[in-house]
Design a protein around this motif. Structure first.
Motif, short mmCIF file in Angstrom:
data_model
loop_
_atom_site.label_atom_id
_atom_site.label_comp_id
_atom_site.label_asym_id
_atom_site.label_seq_id
_atom_site.Cartn_x
_atom_site.Cartn_y
_atom_site.Cartn_z
N TYR A 231 -13.05 -5.83 -1.30
CA TYR A 231 -11.95 -5.90 -2.25
C TYR A 231 -12.33 -5.05 -3.45
O TYR A 231 -13.32 -5.31 -4.12
N SER A 232 -11.54 -4.02 -3.71
CA SER A 232 -11.83 -3.10 -4.81
C SER A 232 -10.51 -2.74 -5.49
O SER A 232 -9.85 -1.77 -5.12
N ASP B 29 0.82 -1.21 0.00
CA ASP B 29 0.00 0.00 0.00
C ASP B 29 0.86 1.26 0.00
O ASP B 29 0.49 2.27 -0.59
N THR C 7 -10.30 -2.70 3.93
CA THR C 7 -9.82 -3.20 2.64
C THR C 7 -9.41 -4.66 2.74
O THR C 7 -8.65 -5.05 3.63
N TYR D 271 -15.97 -4.23 -7.49
CA TYR D 271 -16.14 -3.95 -6.07
C TYR D 271 -16.87 -5.14 -5.45
O TYR D 271 -18.01 -5.44 -5.78
#
Length: 295
Positions: A292-293, A136, A240, A275
């Motif tokens: 989860y996107s 990230d 997330t 998405y």
């Protein structure tokens, strides 16, 4: 004939590859499946081509420019001494570029050798929970440098944005029964990638990737008020997920534990492409989401 690179790109497109860092203009930045040197990434062209020279000059320039941007992001995110780049394609005859951070604390015998001198079979596999924060961080730096494909960036995104700017530092949630909610969140937050850290005076704390979540006891005379999402205040919390499989796995475990599930795992194209989320409730009825996107 399809190669492992073709299959990996298909996984990136399908949103099933947990190691995706970002969709760049020329292809996909992904974390290496074996983290020989922590922060090791690859750049995969999309569409896949046999080798660098199969790209026309503009596309080739774009791929190499993206490769440099990915290297910049890895360099800063890992604090590495330098970046090694490699393009081979002998074993997998499809273009893919390796981005290896190199560190001052590597073993003396390997510090000046190429990364293939390491025993890759013993290297840790990419783990979203172990390496997710670093992934990230690399993504964040790519976004700040304008390295993410424009369709993935919000309108007005600028390379002048400083890393960390505009992100959430911490959230505090008020609950009716601190002991009950602490037990609930201690069970489920680690399964969504957060870890318990030292408590503060008001209550427990968990740390995620770039933010902290805390719980506080509701005030005297206020603990009996039900939580109403449509009222002023918190509507829901979304966490997330590293993959669609992680969303499905959490849903299964919530079912086995007889937790309150508000909506089973499904795609929500109105929110974004690919998405995929599950929604459930905490003991006070606060809505929680695991999503989860990739785009």
């Amino acid at each position: 004939m399809p190669t492992a690179i073709h299959r990996l790109v298909e996984s990136c497109r399908a949103g099933t590859e947990p190691g995706v860092v970002a969709r760049m203009a020329s292809g996909w930045a992904v974390m290496g499946q074996r983290q020989v040197l922590e922060g090791y990434c690859l750049l995969l062209p999309d569409p896949v081509v046999p080798h660098l020279n199969a790209l026309q000059a503009p596309a080739r320039d774009l791929f190499l420019s993206d490769l440099g941007k990915l290297g910049d992001a890895v360099l800063v995110a890992t604090g590495a001494l330098r970046i090694n780049y490699a393009i081979f394609g002998n074993l997998e005859p499809a273009l893919h570029a390796h981005v290896h951070p190199r560190f001052t604390d590597e073993p003396e015998t390997l510090r000046t050798a190429n990364p293939w001198g390491y025993d890759w079979s013993k290297a840790p596999a990419f783990d979203p929970y172990r390496h997710g924060a670093l992934r990230d961080s690399i993504r964040q730096r790519l976004g700040a440098a304008g390295g993410i494909a424009s369709s993935e960036q919000p309108d007005g995104a600028s390379d002048l944005v400083q890393p960390g700017a505009g992100t959430i530092h911490h959230l505090d949630v008020t609950v009716s029964d601190l002991a009950r909610s602490t037990a609930f969140y201690e069970r489920w937050l680690p399964q969504m990638g957060l870890v318990r850290v030292a408590d503060c005076a008001e209550g427990p704390l968990w740390r995620g990737s770039g933010f902290e979540l805390g719980l506080q006891q509701a005030g005297v005379g206020l603990a009996t008020r039900p939580h109403v999402r449509q009222a002023v205040g918190l509507h829901h919390l979304a966490f997330t997920a590293p993959s669609r499989a992680a969303v499905t796995k959490l849903h299964t475990e919530l079912q086995l534990a007889d937790m309150v599930i508000l909506d089973t795992p499904a795609e929500y194209p109105d929110y974004a492409q690919q998405y995929f989320a599950v929604f459930f409730a905490d003991p006070d009825g606060i809505k929680l989401e695991y999503v989860y996107s990739p785009l």
